[in-house]
Enzyme design. Structure first.
Site, PDB file in Angstrom:
ATOM      1  CG  LEU A  44       6.939   0.381   4.620  1.00  0.00           C
ATOM      2  CD1 LEU A  44       6.786  -0.790   5.593  1.00  0.00           C
ATOM      3  CD2 LEU A  44       8.293   0.327   3.927  1.00  0.00           C
ATOM      4  CG  ASP A  45       1.013   0.829  -0.673  1.00  0.00           C
ATOM      5  OD1 ASP A  45       1.620   0.553  -1.730  1.00  0.00           O
ATOM      6  OD2 ASP A  45      -0.199   0.581  -0.503  1.00  0.00           O
ATOM      7  CB  VAL A  46       5.034   6.343  -1.482  1.00  0.00           C
ATOM      8  CG1 VAL A  46       4.916   7.618  -2.311  1.00  0.00           C
ATOM      9  CG2 VAL A  46       5.229   6.675  -0.008  1.00  0.00           C
ATOM     10  CB  SER A  86       2.298  -1.020  -4.824  1.00  0.00           C
ATOM     11  OG  SER A  86       1.271  -0.969  -3.859  1.00  0.00           O
TER      12      SER A  86
END
Length: 205
Positions: A44-46, A86
């Site tokens: 969930l934050d690549v 992001s």
């Protein structure tokens, strides 16, 4: 604890990366996500800032699991921790309340496609709402059509239109290497790098 620098730092320092180099890093991260997804975990934050390139072997390492979620056998989340966003890398569902409450490989796939966008263009991808309203901007002429197609498929606004699992995404990457123009460009980039390295060595000697 990883000696090296993030892809965000590398792109900031060097600009857009050669396609063969970008694809190599993306493929490594895709394999890491495949392992996570097999255990019902979404990162969930690549994004480039969360991918470190080790100095000693030039391998990509996915870091920062602060907003990751694990899901049960029914695909339901096992925690209600807040979802991080992001901008440019988070798809539409991450902006919605409960949008990632069920297991969704497509969410990480969107972010991985957005990361590839950053690596080959040097630019931060547009936010998901802009992609929904206006589509992706025309990629630079230096980006091959096969790489651009992978990015477009991964960054579809609707989950159902993206590759449904990481193996499908990896297959798209494999198809790139079957494109002769990409292969010749990659070989040319490698040869140019080798020549420049030799020139540097000669100048140092």
């Amino acid at each position: 604890f990883i000696e090296g620098e993030s892809l965000e730092e590398i792109v900031k320092r060097r600009g857009a990366l050669p396609e063969h180099e970008a694809i190599s890093y993306i493929k490594q991260v895709a394999n890491a996500l495949d392992y996570l997804h097999q255990h019902s975990i979404n990162h969930l934050d690549v994004k480039p800032a969360n991918i470190m390139i080790r100095r000693d072997d030039n391998k990509a390492v996915l870091i920062d699991f602060g907003v990751s979620k694990q899901y049960d056998d029914q695909g339901e989340q096992t925690s209600t921790t807040p979802v991080g966003i992001s901008h440019g890398y988070a798809p539409m569902e991450q902006y919605k309340q409960g949008g990632v409450s069920t297991f969704s490989p497509q969410t990480d796939i969107y972010a991985l496609g957005a990361t590839l966008y950053k690596l080959v263009t040097g630019n931060t991808p547009p936010q998901a709402m802009d992609v929904l309203d206006e589509g992706l901007p025309s990629l630079l002429s230096s980006v091959s059509s096969s790489v651009a197609e992978v990015i477009k498929k991964a960054m579809q606004p609707r989950k159902v239109d993206r590759p449904s699992n990481i193996n499908q995404f990896i297959d798209l990457l494999k198809n790139i290497y079957q494109n002769s123009s990409f292969e010749s460009t990659s070989k040319q980039d490698i040869e140019e790098t080798r020549i420049l390295s030799n020139i540097n060595l000669m100048s140092e000697a």
